[in-house]
Design a protein around this motif. Structure first.
Motif, PDB file in Angstrom:
ATOM      1  N   PRO A 107       7.955  -7.423   3.830  1.00 12.18           N
ATOM      2  CA  PRO A 107       8.425  -6.249   4.580  1.00 12.18           C
ATOM      3  C   PRO A 107       8.225  -6.419   6.082  1.00 12.18           C
ATOM      4  N   ALA A 108       8.986  -5.642   6.826  1.00  9.65           N
ATOM      5  CA  ALA A 108       8.795  -5.606   8.275  1.00  9.65           C
ATOM      6  C   ALA A 108       7.426  -5.003   8.572  1.00  9.65           C
ATOM      7  N   ALA A 109       6.845  -5.405   9.680  1.00  4.67           N
ATOM      8  CA  ALA A 109       5.518  -4.907  10.055  1.00  4.67           C
ATOM      9  C   ALA A 109       5.528  -3.382  10.135  1.00  4.67           C
ATOM     10  N   PRO A 110       4.465  -2.740   9.677  1.00  3.74           N
ATOM     11  CA  PRO A 110       4.440  -1.267   9.672  1.00  3.74           C
ATOM     12  C   PRO A 110       4.425  -0.698  11.088  1.00  3.74           C
ATOM     13  N   ALA A 111       5.408   0.156  11.357  1.00  7.97           N
ATOM     14  CA  ALA A 111       5.499   0.734  12.699  1.00  7.97           C
ATOM     15  C   ALA A 111       4.480   1.846  12.897  1.00  7.97           C
ATOM     16  N   ASP A 112       4.032   2.446  11.803  1.00  7.43           N
ATOM     17  CA  ASP A 112       3.120   3.588  11.901  1.00  7.43           C
ATOM     18  C   ASP A 112       1.651   3.213  11.690  1.00  7.43           C
ATOM     19  N   GLY A 113       1.390   1.910  11.553  1.00  6.36           N
ATOM     20  CA  GLY A 113       0.017   1.464  11.371  1.00  6.36           C
ATOM     21  C   GLY A 113      -0.528   1.628   9.972  1.00  6.36           C
ATOM     22  N   LEU A 138      -3.356  -6.821   9.726  1.00  4.40           N
ATOM     23  CA  LEU A 138      -4.686  -6.238   9.577  1.00  4.40           C
ATOM     24  C   LEU A 138      -5.383  -6.136  10.926  1.00  4.40           C
ATOM     25  N   SER A 139      -5.286  -7.194  11.714  1.00  3.16           N
ATOM     26  CA  SER A 139      -5.916  -7.205  13.035  1.00  3.16           C
ATOM     27  C   SER A 139      -5.311  -6.145  13.938  1.00  3.16           C
ATOM     28  N   ASP A 140      -3.975  -6.071  13.956  1.00  3.59           N
ATOM     29  CA  ASP A 140      -3.284  -5.096  14.813  1.00  3.59           C
ATOM     30  C   ASP A 140      -3.609  -3.655  14.408  1.00  3.59           C
ATOM     31  N   CYS A 141      -3.915  -3.461  13.128  1.00  7.28           N
ATOM     32  CA  CYS A 141      -4.221  -2.114  12.637  1.00  7.28           C
ATOM     33  C   CYS A 141      -5.712  -1.798  12.684  1.00  7.28           C
ATOM     34  N   GLY A 142      -6.495  -2.697  13.286  1.00  7.76           N
ATOM     35  CA  GLY A 142      -7.898  -2.419  13.511  1.00  7.76           C
ATOM     36  C   GLY A 142      -8.833  -2.740  12.367  1.00  7.76           C
ATOM     37  N   VAL A 143      -8.366  -3.504  11.372  1.00  5.75           N
ATOM     38  CA  VAL A 143      -9.238  -3.893  10.269  1.00  5.75           C
ATOM     39  C   VAL A 143     -10.100  -5.067  10.724  1.00  5.75           C
ATOM     40  N   ALA A 144     -11.392  -4.982  10.486  1.00  7.14           N
ATOM     41  CA  ALA A 144     -12.331  -6.006  10.952  1.00  7.14           C
ATOM     42  C   ALA A 144     -11.994  -7.374  10.363  1.00  7.14           C
ATOM     43  N   PRO A 145     -12.042  -8.437  11.173  1.00  7.55           N
ATOM     44  CA  PRO A 145     -11.742  -9.789  10.679  1.00  7.55           C
ATOM     45  C   PRO A 145     -12.584 -10.199   9.475  1.00  7.55           C
ATOM     46  N   ALA A 146     -13.811  -9.675   9.385  1.00  6.61           N
ATOM     47  CA  ALA A 146     -14.685 -10.030   8.259  1.00  6.61           C
ATOM     48  C   ALA A 146     -14.118  -9.564   6.921  1.00  6.61           C
ATOM     49  N   LEU A 147     -13.165  -8.610   6.953  1.00  3.91           N
ATOM     50  CA  LEU A 147     -12.586  -8.083   5.717  1.00  3.91           C
ATOM     51  C   LEU A 147     -11.252  -8.743   5.360  1.00  3.91           C
ATOM     52  N   HIS A 148     -10.707  -9.549   6.247  1.00  8.37           N
ATOM     53  CA  HIS A 148      -9.376 -10.102   6.018  1.00  8.37           C
ATOM     54  C   HIS A 148      -9.315 -10.996   4.786  1.00  8.37           C
ATOM     55  N   VAL A 149     -10.278 -11.879   4.640  1.00 15.08           N
ATOM     56  CA  VAL A 149     -10.238 -12.829   3.526  1.00 15.08           C
ATOM     57  C   VAL A 149     -10.404 -12.122   2.196  1.00 15.08           C
ATOM     58  N   ILE A 150     -11.340 -11.172   2.125  1.00 12.72           N
ATOM     59  CA  ILE A 150     -11.527 -10.484   0.843  1.00 12.72           C
ATOM     60  C   ILE A 150     -10.283  -9.688   0.461  1.00 12.72           C
ATOM     61  N   ILE A 151      -9.573  -9.150   1.452  1.00  9.30           N
ATOM     62  CA  ILE A 151      -8.336  -8.420   1.174  1.00  9.30           C
ATOM     63  C   ILE A 151      -7.242  -9.370   0.709  1.00  9.30           C
ATOM     64  N   LEU A 152      -7.035 -10.472   1.426  1.00  9.76           N
ATOM     65  CA  LEU A 152      -5.951 -11.399   1.090  1.00  9.76           C
ATOM     66  C   LEU A 152      -6.219 -12.133  -0.215  1.00  9.76           C
ATOM     67  N   ASP A 153      -7.416 -12.675  -0.340  1.00  9.83           N
ATOM     68  CA  ASP A 153      -7.759 -13.403  -1.559  1.00  9.83           C
ATOM     69  C   ASP A 153      -7.825 -12.458  -2.766  1.00  9.83           C
ATOM     70  N   GLY A 154      -8.411 -11.297  -2.563  1.00  8.29           N
ATOM     71  CA  GLY A 154      -8.528 -10.333  -3.653  1.00  8.29           C
ATOM     72  C   GLY A 154      -7.180  -9.818  -4.115  1.00  8.29           C
ATOM     73  N   LEU A 155      -6.285  -9.533  -3.183  1.00  7.54           N
ATOM     74  CA  LEU A 155      -4.951  -9.061  -3.552  1.00  7.54           C
ATOM     75  C   LEU A 155      -4.195 -10.107  -4.346  1.00  7.54           C
ATOM     76  N   GLU A 156      -4.308 -11.355  -3.937  1.00  9.07           N
ATOM     77  CA  GLU A 156      -3.617 -12.424  -4.650  1.00  9.07           C
ATOM     78  C   GLU A 156      -4.107 -12.519  -6.087  1.00  9.07           C
ATOM     79  N   LYS A 157      -5.417 -12.571  -6.261  1.00 13.06           N
ATOM     80  CA  LYS A 157      -5.998 -12.699  -7.601  1.00 13.06           C
ATOM     81  C   LYS A 157      -5.701 -11.473  -8.459  1.00 13.06           C
TER      82      LYS A 157
END
Length: 212
Positions: free
Chosen positions: A71-77, A124-143
């Motif tokens: 999808p296109a990047a979320p305009a509303d965050g 995630l970064s642009d929406c203010g999600v802490a970098p420490a949470l990026h991997v758990i979100i990406l890896d967890g969503l995939e699994k």
């Protein structure tokens, strides 16, 4: 003998023929000689493009995953809804080729998704999600997505069919009551599961003990 100016087959045509065969007849019926016969070439011709069956299967897996629209990047965050839609798109792409699901398990093409993961991390970064949470979100969503989709396929409920098959009201009264009270289809359950995971990650990050 004069060689043809244009190759009789290409990597793309071999991949397309392989996906068509797997979709129609299943992975157990797939073989390089059958693909060659469908393309009206010799089996040895395939080895000019792929070293072996595994390499071809890896490309089939990549092609299936490329079929999911990002999808296109979320305009509303609202990054959570963006990830829900992305997960639904991957679910749809896999279910379009349900017979090839086991190929994805064996040859999960993370390399072809690297640019998508980069876009995900940037959102995630642009929406203010802490970098420490990026991997758990990406890896967890995939699994989580793959496990949920493959579970549906294993239970022959890739569409909106029975969530738990072969449930008997007399032998499984509590589960039967739960099923009769469930308001969601299989697709809706998938959405709820993805949202719950993302909400849980964010809720857990608010507590210091979650990082210990």
């Amino acid at each position: 003998m004069v060689r043809p100016r244009k190759p009789l087959i290409t990597r793309d045509s071999i991949i397309a023929a392989s996906i068509e065969m797997i979709d129609g007849d299943g992975i157990d019926s797939f073989s390089l000689p059958r693909v060659a016969k469908q393309l009206n070439v010799s089996t040895s011709s395939l080895y000019h493009h792929f070293s072996d069956r595994r390499e071809l299967m890896a490309e089939v897996a990549k092609e299936i995953m490329r079929g999911a629209r990002v999808p296109a990047a979320p305009a509303d965050g609202d990054w959570m809804e963006w990830f829900v839609q992305l997960s639904l798109n991957y679910r749809e792409a896999i279910l379009r080729h349900a017979n090839a699901a086991l190929i994805l398990v064996e040859l999960l093409p993370r390399d072809v998704l690297t640019s998508t993961y980069e876009k995900c991390a940037r959102i995630l970064s642009d929406c203010g999600v802490a970098p420490a949470l990026h991997v758990i979100i990406l890896d967890g969503l995939e699994k989580l997505s793959f496990a949920t989709i493959l579970s549906s396929l294993a239970n022959a409920s890739a569409a909106d069919g029975d969530i738990f098959p072969n449930v008997d009201a007399e032998r499984h009264p509590v589960l039967s009551t739960a099923l009769s009270s469930n308001p969601w289809s299989a697709t809706e359950l998938f959405e709820v599961t993805i949202r719950s995971f993302l909400s849980g990650v964010m809720a857990g990050s608010a507590h210091p003990a979650a990082h210990e």
